[in-house]
Structure formats: structure tokens, C-alpha cells
Design an enzyme around this catalytic site. Sequence first.
Site, PDB file in Angstrom:
ATOM      1  N   LYS A 198      20.635  24.110  36.366  1.00 29.47           N
ATOM      2  CA  LYS A 198      19.776  22.972  36.031  1.00 29.47           C
ATOM      3  C   LYS A 198      20.649  21.781  35.698  1.00 29.47           C
ATOM      4  O   LYS A 198      21.566  21.878  34.877  1.00 29.47           O
ATOM      5  CB  LYS A 198      18.897  23.336  34.814  1.00 29.47           C
ATOM      6  CG  LYS A 198      17.985  22.214  34.353  1.00 29.47           C
ATOM      7  CD  LYS A 198      16.638  22.297  35.002  1.00 29.47           C
ATOM      8  CE  LYS A 198      15.838  21.019  34.873  1.00 29.47           C
ATOM      9  NZ  LYS A 198      16.128  19.981  35.886  1.00 29.47           N
ATOM     10  N   GLN A 203      27.026  20.083  31.292  1.00 29.96           N
ATOM     11  CA  GLN A 203      25.610  20.477  31.347  1.00 29.96           C
ATOM     12  C   GLN A 203      25.391  21.904  30.838  1.00 29.96           C
ATOM     13  O   GLN A 203      24.375  22.183  30.208  1.00 29.96           O
ATOM     14  CB  GLN A 203      25.114  20.354  32.798  1.00 29.96           C
ATOM     15  CG  GLN A 203      23.603  20.346  32.939  1.00 29.96           C
ATOM     16  CD  GLN A 203      22.980  18.994  32.623  1.00 29.96           C
ATOM     17  OE1 GLN A 203      23.477  17.968  33.065  1.00 29.96           O
ATOM     18  NE2 GLN A 203      21.903  18.979  31.869  1.00 29.96           N
ATOM     19  N   LYS A 253      25.340  21.634  27.078  1.00 33.01           N
ATOM     20  CA  LYS A 253      24.144  20.898  26.650  1.00 33.01           C
ATOM     21  C   LYS A 253      22.899  21.776  26.762  1.00 33.01           C
ATOM     22  O   LYS A 253      22.091  21.885  25.847  1.00 33.01           O
ATOM     23  CB  LYS A 253      23.984  19.669  27.557  1.00 33.01           C
ATOM     24  CG  LYS A 253      22.807  18.799  27.232  1.00 33.01           C
ATOM     25  CD  LYS A 253      22.642  17.695  28.259  1.00 33.01           C
ATOM     26  CE  LYS A 253      23.959  17.023  28.568  1.00 33.01           C
ATOM     27  NZ  LYS A 253      23.806  15.747  29.263  1.00 33.01           N
ATOM     28  N   LYS A 304      25.171  20.185  38.474  1.00 31.03           N
ATOM     29  CA  LYS A 304      25.087  18.735  38.682  1.00 31.03           C
ATOM     30  C   LYS A 304      25.276  18.477  40.167  1.00 31.03           C
ATOM     31  O   LYS A 304      25.901  19.288  40.871  1.00 31.03           O
ATOM     32  CB  LYS A 304      26.184  18.021  37.890  1.00 31.03           C
ATOM     33  CG  LYS A 304      25.884  16.573  37.604  1.00 31.03           C
ATOM     34  CD  LYS A 304      24.851  16.390  36.518  1.00 31.03           C
ATOM     35  CE  LYS A 304      24.431  14.947  36.373  1.00 31.03           C
ATOM     36  NZ  LYS A 304      23.621  14.733  35.164  1.00 31.03           N
ATOM     37  N   GLY A 342      16.836  13.809  37.899  1.00 23.90           N
ATOM     38  CA  GLY A 342      17.452  12.493  38.098  1.00 23.90           C
ATOM     39  C   GLY A 342      18.716  12.322  37.267  1.00 23.90           C
ATOM     40  O   GLY A 342      19.054  13.137  36.436  1.00 23.90           O
ATOM     41  N   ASP A 343      19.419  11.256  37.526  1.00 24.69           N
ATOM     42  CA  ASP A 343      20.578  10.808  36.726  1.00 24.69           C
ATOM     43  C   ASP A 343      20.812   9.363  37.169  1.00 24.69           C
ATOM     44  O   ASP A 343      19.886   8.726  37.709  1.00 24.69           O
ATOM     45  CB  ASP A 343      21.800  11.715  36.982  1.00 24.69           C
ATOM     46  CG  ASP A 343      22.945  11.438  36.000  1.00 24.69           C
ATOM     47  OD1 ASP A 343      22.795  11.741  34.809  1.00 24.69           O
ATOM     48  OD2 ASP A 343      23.980  10.886  36.420  1.00 24.69           O
ATOM     49  N   THR A 382      15.161  11.282  27.151  1.00 23.39           N
ATOM     50  CA  THR A 382      16.584  11.237  26.783  1.00 23.39           C
ATOM     51  C   THR A 382      16.828  10.167  25.708  1.00 23.39           C
ATOM     52  O   THR A 382      17.504  10.420  24.707  1.00 23.39           O
ATOM     53  CB  THR A 382      17.464  10.978  28.027  1.00 23.39           C
ATOM     54  OG1 THR A 382      17.091  11.912  29.041  1.00 23.39           O
ATOM     55  CG2 THR A 382      18.931  11.151  27.712  1.00 23.39           C
ATOM     56  N   ASN A 416      17.443   4.023  32.379  1.00 23.66           N
ATOM     57  CA  ASN A 416      16.448   4.903  31.763  1.00 23.66           C
ATOM     58  C   ASN A 416      16.798   5.258  30.312  1.00 23.66           C
ATOM     59  O   ASN A 416      15.970   5.096  29.404  1.00 23.66           O
ATOM     60  CB  ASN A 416      16.330   6.177  32.616  1.00 23.66           C
ATOM     61  CG  ASN A 416      15.438   7.214  31.962  1.00 23.66           C
ATOM     62  OD1 ASN A 416      15.909   8.078  31.249  1.00 23.66           O
ATOM     63  ND2 ASN A 416      14.141   7.103  32.169  1.00 23.66           N
ATOM     64  N   SER A 439      12.826  18.390  30.670  1.00 29.56           N
ATOM     65  CA  SER A 439      12.748  18.910  32.040  1.00 29.56           C
ATOM     66  C   SER A 439      12.355  20.385  32.015  1.00 29.56           C
ATOM     67  O   SER A 439      11.573  20.857  32.842  1.00 29.56           O
ATOM     68  CB  SER A 439      14.096  18.765  32.753  1.00 29.56           C
ATOM     69  OG  SER A 439      14.234  17.465  33.264  1.00 29.56           O
TER      70      SER A 439
HETATM   71  P1  NDP Z   1      20.298   4.572  35.227  1.00 31.29           P
HETATM   72  O1  NDP Z   1      20.733   4.553  36.633  1.00 31.29           O
HETATM   73  O2  NDP Z   1      18.860   4.474  34.908  1.00 31.29           O
HETATM   74  O3  NDP Z   1      21.050   3.416  34.404  1.00 31.29           O
HETATM   75  C1  NDP Z   1      22.436   3.365  34.356  1.00 31.29           C
HETATM   76  C2  NDP Z   1      22.834   2.132  33.573  1.00 31.29           C
HETATM   77  O4  NDP Z   1      24.242   2.188  33.316  1.00 31.29           O
HETATM   78  C3  NDP Z   1      22.582   0.842  34.323  1.00 31.29           C
HETATM   79  O5  NDP Z   1      22.319  -0.186  33.415  1.00 31.29           O
HETATM   80  C4  NDP Z   1      23.932   0.610  35.022  1.00 31.29           C
HETATM   81  O6  NDP Z   1      24.189  -0.757  35.289  1.00 31.29           O
HETATM   82  C5  NDP Z   1      24.905   1.098  33.969  1.00 31.29           C
HETATM   83  N1  NDP Z   1      26.131   1.567  34.620  1.00 31.29           N
HETATM   84  C6  NDP Z   1      26.220   2.490  35.609  1.00 31.29           C
HETATM   85  N2  NDP Z   1      27.510   2.650  35.984  1.00 31.29           N
HETATM   86  C7  NDP Z   1      28.215   1.813  35.209  1.00 31.29           C
HETATM   87  C8  NDP Z   1      29.598   1.517  35.107  1.00 31.29           C
HETATM   88  N3  NDP Z   1      30.501   2.115  35.877  1.00 31.29           N
HETATM   89  N4  NDP Z   1      29.975   0.608  34.167  1.00 31.29           N
HETATM   90  C9  NDP Z   1      29.055   0.014  33.374  1.00 31.29           C
HETATM   91  N5  NDP Z   1      27.744   0.230  33.445  1.00 31.29           N
HETATM   92  C10 NDP Z   1      27.332   1.122  34.333  1.00 31.29           C
HETATM   93  O7  NDP Z   1      20.931   5.922  34.604  1.00 31.29           O
HETATM   94  P2  NDP Z   1      20.459   6.725  33.329  1.00 31.29           P
HETATM   95  O8  NDP Z   1      20.010   5.795  32.258  1.00 31.29           O
HETATM   96  O9  NDP Z   1      19.573   7.808  33.769  1.00 31.29           O
HETATM   97  O10 NDP Z   1      21.821   7.433  32.902  1.00 31.29           O
HETATM   98  C11 NDP Z   1      22.777   6.793  32.056  1.00 31.29           C
HETATM   99  C12 NDP Z   1      23.737   7.818  31.495  1.00 31.29           C
HETATM  100  O11 NDP Z   1      22.976   8.807  30.756  1.00 31.29           O
HETATM  101  C13 NDP Z   1      24.538   8.611  32.511  1.00 31.29           C
HETATM  102  O12 NDP Z   1      25.793   8.938  31.950  1.00 31.29           O
HETATM  103  C14 NDP Z   1      23.729   9.893  32.677  1.00 31.29           C
HETATM  104  O13 NDP Z   1      24.522  10.963  33.127  1.00 31.29           O
HETATM  105  C15 NDP Z   1      23.272  10.105  31.246  1.00 31.29           C
HETATM  106  N6  NDP Z   1      22.108  10.957  31.095  1.00 31.29           N
HETATM  107  C16 NDP Z   1      20.911  10.645  31.676  1.00 31.29           C
HETATM  108  C17 NDP Z   1      19.820  11.443  31.490  1.00 31.29           C
HETATM  109  C18 NDP Z   1      18.472  11.084  32.017  1.00 31.29           C
HETATM  110  O14 NDP Z   1      17.512  11.788  31.665  1.00 31.29           O
HETATM  111  N7  NDP Z   1      18.334  10.038  32.785  1.00 31.29           N
HETATM  112  C19 NDP Z   1      19.920  12.710  30.731  1.00 31.29           C
HETATM  113  C20 NDP Z   1      21.197  12.897  30.076  1.00 31.29           C
HETATM  114  C21 NDP Z   1      22.237  12.064  30.301  1.00 31.29           C
HETATM  115  P3  NDP Z   1      24.103  -1.291  36.815  1.00 31.29           P
HETATM  116  O15 NDP Z   1      22.653  -1.520  37.055  1.00 31.29           O
HETATM  117  O16 NDP Z   1      24.921  -2.519  36.809  1.00 31.29           O
HETATM  118  O17 NDP Z   1      24.679  -0.203  37.679  1.00 31.29           O
END
Ligand code: NDP
Length: 449
Positions: A90, A111, A114, A126, A165-166, A210, A241, A381
Amino acid sequence: MSLYLENVIETAKRKNSNEPEYLQAVEEVLATIKPVVDNHPEYEKIALLERMIEPERIVSFRVPWVNDEGNVVVNRGYRVQFSSLIGPYKGGLRFHPSVNQSIMKFLGFEQIFKNALTGLPIGGAKGGSDFDPKGKSDNEIMRFCQSFMTELYRHIGQDVDVPAGDIGVGGREVGYLFGQYKRIKNAYEGGVLTGKDVCYGGSLARTEATGYGLIFFMREMLKAHNNSLEGKTVTISGSGNVAIYACQKAYAYGAKVVAMSDSNGCIYDENGIDLELIKRIKEVERGRISEYTKTHPNAQYIERTDEDSPVWKIKTDIALPCATQNELTLNSAKALVENGVIAVGEGANMPCTIEATNYLLEHGVLVAPAKAANAGGVATSAIEMSQNSMRYYYTFEEVEEKLDRIMVNIFNACKEASDTYGCCGNYVAGANIAAFRKLAKAMKAQGVV
Ligand code: NDP
């Protein structure tokens, strides 16, 4: 560190020298579990650590698709099925140009820990692709997702491996992936993907989970140190997100969020971030955060010029890195400490470098580690999977209440482990130890597999 641990790290370095993120994640965990390993000399004979850090399976595949100009583009897809010790594989799918095997392996490794902390029966995985969804049309996204699933489908299933998603994979992408899976399999396996829209089997509150979970964990951590979110200033990196719903819940607990960012820069609004506007820019218009100042000219946009995000230079009580790995460097940690930060909550996976984490802990800052603090997403999830199995829906309030309880349990597990093993208040070590104990027990019980 014990000789066994040292040998495992040295061998991992030798075998994976071109995978820095994976090695970082492994080293971070192994550096904190010494007290448990010392109590179990039998682990060495059964190569328990070697097996735990080696993925059960890695699938890498070609993803050809046709862009709007009629040209064929080829991306690379991955699924790292890291561990099925305590349940079906997962973990999310990430679409981002930076995706490579090292990043997939580090995320898969994190993961399993977690997922163990959630207390729910889910293994760790992943996947993703180096595909960049930015600037692509809806049709291009759909064609890419369909091609990706045309290979992935043979490796997943609701009792085998359940992606979600991620970064770069939200409700739209999950919808296209699910549609293609269903079409190929000619069966409605609702639980094969999570993060689905509620109209076809998604869980209420999964979108929020999250970010909300991160704040629930932060609430518990502050409470354990006689503090609270009420009246605190918060800065958040990212505007995706996790960031959006962490912001929403932080407001609900009486905190004020003054900064958010994207990969180009950050906005600082001393009156408090207008979250509805952020949601419109990022979720509806899929625009850049710099557009915020068009509507709020008093807010400041600070462009990013180097690897240290400007968002960490802003004075705050609580910092929530919610963007990506290694986004909070030692320099950023120093700036935060200088400005009096009291707590850092990792919404993203491995957002703090090891040096940054150590610096924060050494300076008395409370650190809510990603494995524990952002586990609310995958926990919800798993709640989505159970609803799919039952062919039933919980209300938003029911899911949120379950999520809250899970986050409280996770915090308590981290606290108990850190108290028991002499690293009181270090929840980074506590999370690793609590998860490791459970995984090690399952691994011993299942024999050499
Ligand atoms: P999204 O795609 O919804 O958002 C990602 C955000 O981070 C955007 O604002 C993006 O900006 C920014 N970002 C991405 N890459 C970079 C970078 N290299 N440098 C600076 N900013 C960056 O992703 P999520 O919110 O879903 O995920 C964010 C983090 O949380 C990740 O590490 C993910 O693995 C983790 N996570 C997410 C979960 C979930 O349920 N969604 C669960 C657990 C962990 P821009 O638009 O400019 O790319």
C-alpha cells in the site's frame, strides 16, 4: 552503533551507491533502532535488517503515450513493492520529473514504517513516473494515466497492492487510473485504488486526511509538552493537498497561518493566508502561488533563489514542511531556530535533511516525524478500503473521528517508545522504534521469506 548495524549500513551503501535518498531513509531509521537491535542478538543470524531494507520486488516499465501534437512521448513507470509483512502492499503514486528508483525506494521504505504505525493491516509500497503533469491538457493526463495503468494493472489488486495519490496524482488522475483498471479487468474492484472520488467508492475525508492528521498529531505533541496550537503562528511549505488541509485544520484550532509556498517561491501574508484563494489558484485554476498578490496586494511574494526555501526564513512558532523531500535544510533549520520556532511537523515525506532534524532536536525543537505525523492519509485510505469491502459509506464525521483516534494512538505509540528507550521527547526515534518493533515481530513470525 553495534557492529551488526554498521555492517548492514556499509553493505547497503556499497550495493546502492547511486541511490542517495534511499540510503538517507535507511540510515535515518537504523541510526535510531540500536537499543532494540541490541536486545535481540538473534536478528543478525536471521538477517532481519537486511531483509527489512530490501524491497520484495521492483517493477520498472515503459509508459508510451501520445501528446496533443500527435507525437509519442515515453516516460518511465515504477512500482516498488517493499513489504507485504502486515498487509497488501500500500502506498501512493507520484508523477513528477524528479522521480527515479532511489526516490521510489526511499518512499516505499518509509511507507512500511508509516503503515505499521497506523495499526491497520497494510504493507508498504510506492510507485510513480517521471511524467510531469504541469502544463498538460486533461486529455494528455488521461492518455498518460491509461498507458501507465495498462502495465501497472497486472501487478496490483485489492488484496495484492493498492496504490493511491501522491505528488502530481490527485482525484483526477486516480479517476483515470481506476477507469482503465476497471476496463481491463472487467470487474469492479473498488478497493484496488484509494483516493477515489466519493461518487464511485472514495471515502469522505480522504482528501483532507493527511493535512488534518498532521495537525491532530501536532495537537497531541504540543499537549504532551503543556502547549497548544491556539494563538500560534504557522508557516507551511507547499500549497498542494497536504498543505491546504493542514492550513484549514490549523485555523480550526486557533492558529494563524502566515505563509505558504510552491516550488517557485512563497507568499507571506501577516493577516493570515486566505485559504479559499489558495484553493482556487492551486486546485481550480492550477496556477502559481505568486498570483495570490493580485488579490491581496499587501501580501508579499518572495521568489526562491537557491535550495533553501524562503518560507523557512519567516518568523514562526510552528513550521510545517508539506512539499517534498529534503526541502528543509540545515540552513533552514538554523533560520527557524534563530526565529524561535517551537515545533516542526513533517507533512511531506522526509522533508528535513538528517542534519536539519538533528539540529532542531539539539536545540529543543519538537519534531513530529513524517512517518507518524503524515500517516493520516494512508490510514484513511485503509478506511476507504474497508468501506469498499463492506460496500458501505461512513459519514465525514465518522471518518474524521476514526482518523483523530488513529493519530492519537500513533502519537502515544511514539511517546511510549521514546520514553521506554531513553530518548524522551525525541519522536523521530520513537516513531522508528515503535514501527520497527512491530515489523520485526511479524518478520520473525513469518520465517525466512
Ligand atoms: P501535491 O502535488 O498536491 O502538492 C505538492 C506541493 O509541493 C505543491 O505545492 C508543489 O509545488 C510543491 N513541491 C513539489 N515539489 C517541490 C519541490 N521540488 N520543491 C518545492 N516545492 C515542491 O502533493 P501532496 O500535497 O499530495 O504531497 C506533498 C508531500 O506530502 C509529498 O512529500 C508526499 O509524499 C507527502 N504525502 C502526501 C500524502 C497525501 O495523502 N497526499 C500522504 C502522505 C505524505 P509546485 O506546484 O510548484 O510543484
